[in-house]
Write a protein that holds these residues in place. Structure first.
Motif, PDB file in Angstrom:
ATOM      1  N   LEU A 177       0.854  -1.189   0.000  1.00 47.22           N
ATOM      2  CA  LEU A 177       0.000   0.000   0.000  1.00 47.22           C
ATOM      3  C   LEU A 177       0.889   1.239   0.000  1.00 47.22           C
ATOM      4  CD1 LEU A 177      -2.512  -1.024   2.843  1.00 47.22           C
ATOM      5  CD2 LEU A 177      -2.684  -1.508   0.401  1.00 47.22           C
ATOM      6  N   LEU A 178       0.620   2.159  -0.908  1.00 52.02           N
ATOM      7  CA  LEU A 178       1.426   3.383  -1.002  1.00 52.02           C
ATOM      8  C   LEU A 178       0.562   4.596  -0.652  1.00 52.02           C
ATOM      9  CD1 LEU A 178       3.385   2.667  -4.313  1.00 52.02           C
ATOM     10  CD2 LEU A 178       4.116   2.236  -1.939  1.00 52.02           C
ATOM     11  N   THR A 179       1.067   5.432   0.272  1.00 52.15           N
ATOM     12  CA  THR A 179       0.295   6.603   0.697  1.00 52.15           C
ATOM     13  C   THR A 179       0.479   7.809  -0.220  1.00 52.15           C
ATOM     14  OG1 THR A 179       2.068   7.353   2.201  1.00 52.15           O
ATOM     15  CG2 THR A 179       0.347   5.908   3.124  1.00 52.15           C
ATOM     16  N   HIS A 180       1.695   7.992  -0.747  1.00 51.38           N
ATOM     17  CA  HIS A 180       1.935   9.138  -1.630  1.00 51.38           C
ATOM     18  C   HIS A 180       3.223   8.911  -2.418  1.00 51.38           C
ATOM     19  CE1 HIS A 180       4.260  10.212   1.957  1.00 51.38           C
ATOM     20  NE2 HIS A 180       4.878  11.167   1.290  1.00 51.38           N
ATOM     21  N   HIS A 181       3.519   9.822  -3.323  1.00 51.27           N
ATOM     22  CA  HIS A 181       4.513   9.566  -4.362  1.00 51.27           C
ATOM     23  C   HIS A 181       5.953   9.854  -3.981  1.00 51.27           C
ATOM     24  CE1 HIS A 181       5.637  13.729  -5.532  1.00 51.27           C
ATOM     25  NE2 HIS A 181       4.431  14.037  -5.079  1.00 51.27           N
ATOM     26  N   THR A 191       1.252  16.467   0.130  1.00 52.39           N
ATOM     27  CA  THR A 191       1.185  16.409  -1.330  1.00 52.39           C
ATOM     28  C   THR A 191      -0.282  16.441  -1.727  1.00 52.39           C
ATOM     29  OG1 THR A 191       1.021  13.994  -1.525  1.00 52.39           O
ATOM     30  CG2 THR A 191       3.245  14.934  -1.430  1.00 52.39           C
ATOM     31  N   VAL A 192      -0.522  16.680  -2.998  1.00 54.84           N
ATOM     32  CA  VAL A 192      -1.857  16.519  -3.563  1.00 54.84           C
ATOM     33  C   VAL A 192      -1.915  15.103  -4.129  1.00 54.84           C
ATOM     34  CG1 VAL A 192      -3.471  17.327  -5.326  1.00 54.84           C
ATOM     35  CG2 VAL A 192      -2.057  18.971  -4.060  1.00 54.84           C
ATOM     36  N   GLY A 193      -2.919  14.354  -3.743  1.00 54.36           N
ATOM     37  CA  GLY A 193      -2.979  12.954  -4.130  1.00 54.36           C
ATOM     38  C   GLY A 193      -2.597  12.009  -3.005  1.00 54.36           C
ATOM     39  N   HIS A 194      -2.211  12.555  -1.871  1.00 50.75           N
ATOM     40  CA  HIS A 194      -1.869  11.755  -0.696  1.00 50.75           C
ATOM     41  C   HIS A 194      -3.147  11.100  -0.163  1.00 50.75           C
ATOM     42  CE1 HIS A 194      -0.179  10.556   3.107  1.00 50.75           C
ATOM     43  NE2 HIS A 194       0.871  11.360   3.055  1.00 50.75           N
ATOM     44  N   VAL A 195      -3.059   9.812   0.165  1.00 54.55           N
ATOM     45  CA  VAL A 195      -4.169   9.127   0.808  1.00 54.55           C
ATOM     46  C   VAL A 195      -3.687   8.472   2.095  1.00 54.55           C
ATOM     47  CG1 VAL A 195      -5.485   8.705  -1.304  1.00 54.55           C
ATOM     48  CG2 VAL A 195      -3.813   6.992  -0.527  1.00 54.55           C
ATOM     49  N   GLY A 254       0.819   8.034   6.636  1.00 55.94           N
ATOM     50  CA  GLY A 254       1.902   8.556   5.816  1.00 55.94           C
ATOM     51  C   GLY A 254       2.473   9.823   6.416  1.00 55.94           C
ATOM     52  N   ASP A 255       2.521  10.878   5.611  1.00 59.18           N
ATOM     53  CA  ASP A 255       3.069  12.158   6.068  1.00 59.18           C
ATOM     54  C   ASP A 255       1.982  13.217   6.207  1.00 59.18           C
ATOM     55  OD1 ASP A 255       5.480  10.882   6.022  1.00 59.18           O
ATOM     56  OD2 ASP A 255       6.319  12.008   4.342  1.00 59.18           O
ATOM     57  N   SER A 256       0.778  12.796   6.573  1.00 56.80           N
ATOM     58  CA  SER A 256      -0.278  13.768   6.878  1.00 56.80           C
ATOM     59  C   SER A 256      -0.244  14.029   8.382  1.00 56.80           C
ATOM     60  CB  SER A 256      -1.636  13.271   6.376  1.00 56.80           C
ATOM     61  OG  SER A 256      -1.978  11.999   6.907  1.00 56.80           O
ATOM     62  N   GLY A 277       4.659   8.160   9.164  1.00 61.26           N
ATOM     63  CA  GLY A 277       5.753   7.749   8.313  1.00 61.26           C
ATOM     64  C   GLY A 277       7.172   8.049   8.731  1.00 61.26           C
ATOM     65  N   HIS A 278       7.391   8.752   9.854  1.00 60.45           N
ATOM     66  CA  HIS A 278       8.761   9.156  10.173  1.00 60.45           C
ATOM     67  C   HIS A 278       8.980   9.248  11.676  1.00 60.45           C
ATOM     68  CE1 HIS A 278      10.114  10.328   6.098  1.00 60.45           C
ATOM     69  NE2 HIS A 278       8.849  10.688   5.909  1.00 60.45           N
ATOM     70  N   GLU A 279      10.222   9.091  12.074  1.00 58.74           N
ATOM     71  CA  GLU A 279      10.642   9.317  13.459  1.00 58.74           C
ATOM     72  C   GLU A 279      11.118  10.765  13.598  1.00 58.74           C
ATOM     73  OE1 GLU A 279      10.666   9.282  16.890  1.00 58.74           O
ATOM     74  OE2 GLU A 279      10.546   7.130  16.441  1.00 58.74           O
ATOM     75  N   TYR A 280      10.147  11.663  13.624  1.00 53.21           N
ATOM     76  CA  TYR A 280      10.433  13.090  13.785  1.00 53.21           C
ATOM     77  C   TYR A 280       9.956  13.597  15.151  1.00 53.21           C
ATOM     78  CZ  TYR A 280      11.001  13.397   8.636  1.00 53.21           C
ATOM     79  OH  TYR A 280      11.413  13.246   7.329  1.00 53.21           O
ATOM     80  N   THR A 281       9.564  12.702  16.035  1.00 50.86           N
ATOM     81  CA  THR A 281       8.796  13.103  17.206  1.00 50.86           C
ATOM     82  C   THR A 281       9.582  13.960  18.179  1.00 50.86           C
ATOM     83  OG1 THR A 281       7.715  10.951  16.956  1.00 50.86           O
ATOM     84  CG2 THR A 281       7.119  12.252  18.874  1.00 50.86           C
ATOM     85  N   ALA A 282      10.844  13.693  18.365  1.00 46.92           N
ATOM     86  CA  ALA A 282      11.626  14.488  19.314  1.00 46.92           C
ATOM     87  C   ALA A 282      11.701  15.945  18.868  1.00 46.92           C
ATOM     88  CB  ALA A 282      13.021  13.895  19.481  1.00 46.92           C
TER      89      ALA A 282
END
Length: 258
Positions: free
Chosen positions: A56-60, A118-122, A135-137, A173-178
């Motif tokens: 499953l892909l969330t965005h491009h 992005t536009v098209g992100h699901v 994803g990255d929403s 989608g990422h370990e950006y929490t800190a």
């Protein structure tokens, strides 16, 4: 029997990405959400003794799709992604659109439109598992940078996701929490729930443990991008009583420059 969901950090490079394995122990089938690389993911599947049936892909963006084609070829896995983004995704075996649902191992997966990053992100929501693959929403204590969409679009996206059940588990989608936590403290330092969460994030990262997934209830209580109606957030950005979209826009601008 609930599905097993494994949080899998990217094993090569330094992208701080997360992808997720969704495994049905009854049938032995496995799905992957997003594919930043192939070798590490393939090695982990083989270590677990699992195949791969669906991607499953969330965005491009490259750091979510670069390993998809190779993994699809190696494991004969079908790739599912957004129809409106098909022109910039690897070849899709199944195109899906927002508002649709599809079956994954006998469970419903709802496709949610989440533009902004992005536009098209699901995003993919599985009610039976209380699981949102965002994803990255919506991210842990944050949201994705606005590369293609507008602040109003991202605000609408986050408002929509905020309406899911509070016990929804957010697989982002990422370990950006800190970094997100440090920024959040500049926006709402008086938030006791945020103070406690920041401590927990620091402890987790010191032990090299992931901070993803998180609960939607945690995000609602602590994520500054979901708290545009908070009096403290509004006061911090100098927009007391303003339209929440304007407050969100200012918070996102400050994070971009943090």
């Amino acid at each position: 029997m609930p599905l097993e969901i494994v949080t899998l950090p990217t094993l090569t490079g330094s992208m701080n990405n997360y992808n997720f394995l969704i495994h049905d122990s009854k049938t032995g089938q496995t799905a992957l959400v997003d594919a930043p690389e192939d070798d590490g993911i393939a090695a982990e599947l083989k270590r677990l003794g699992w195949g791969l049936d669906v991607i499953l892909l969330t965005h491009h963006h490259w750091d979510h799709i670069d390993g998809a084609a190779a993994l699809s070829s190696e494991f004969d896995a079908k790739i599912i992604g957004a129809a409106q983004d098909a022109h910039r995704l690897p070849p899709l075996a199944q195109e899906v659109s927002p508002g649709e649902s599809f079956d994954l191992f006998g469970r419903e997966v709802q496709v949610i439109d989440v533009p902004g990053h992005t536009v098209g992100h699901v995003a993919f929501y599985m009610p039976s598992e209380n699981a949102l693959f965002s994803g990255d929403s919506l991210m842990a204590l944050g949201c994705g940078r606005l590369f293609e969409g507008t602040p109003a679009q991202m605000y609408d996206t986050l408002t929509k996701l905020s309406g899911l059940p509070a016990d929804t588990v957010i697989y982002s989608g990422h370990e950006y929490t800190a970094d997100n936590a440090a920024f959040a403290m500049t926006i709402e330092p008086g938030n006791e729930a945020l103070q406690n969460r920041v401590k927990a994030v620091k402890q987790a990262r010191a032990a090299n443990n992931p901070t993803v997934p998180s609960l939607l209830s945690e995000e609602l209580a602590t994520n500054p991008f979901l708290r545009s109606t908070s009096p403290e957030v509004q006061a911090t950005v100098g927009l007391t009583g303003a339209d929440p979209v304007a407050v969100f826009t200012e918070v996102r601008k400050r994070k971009d420059n943090f």
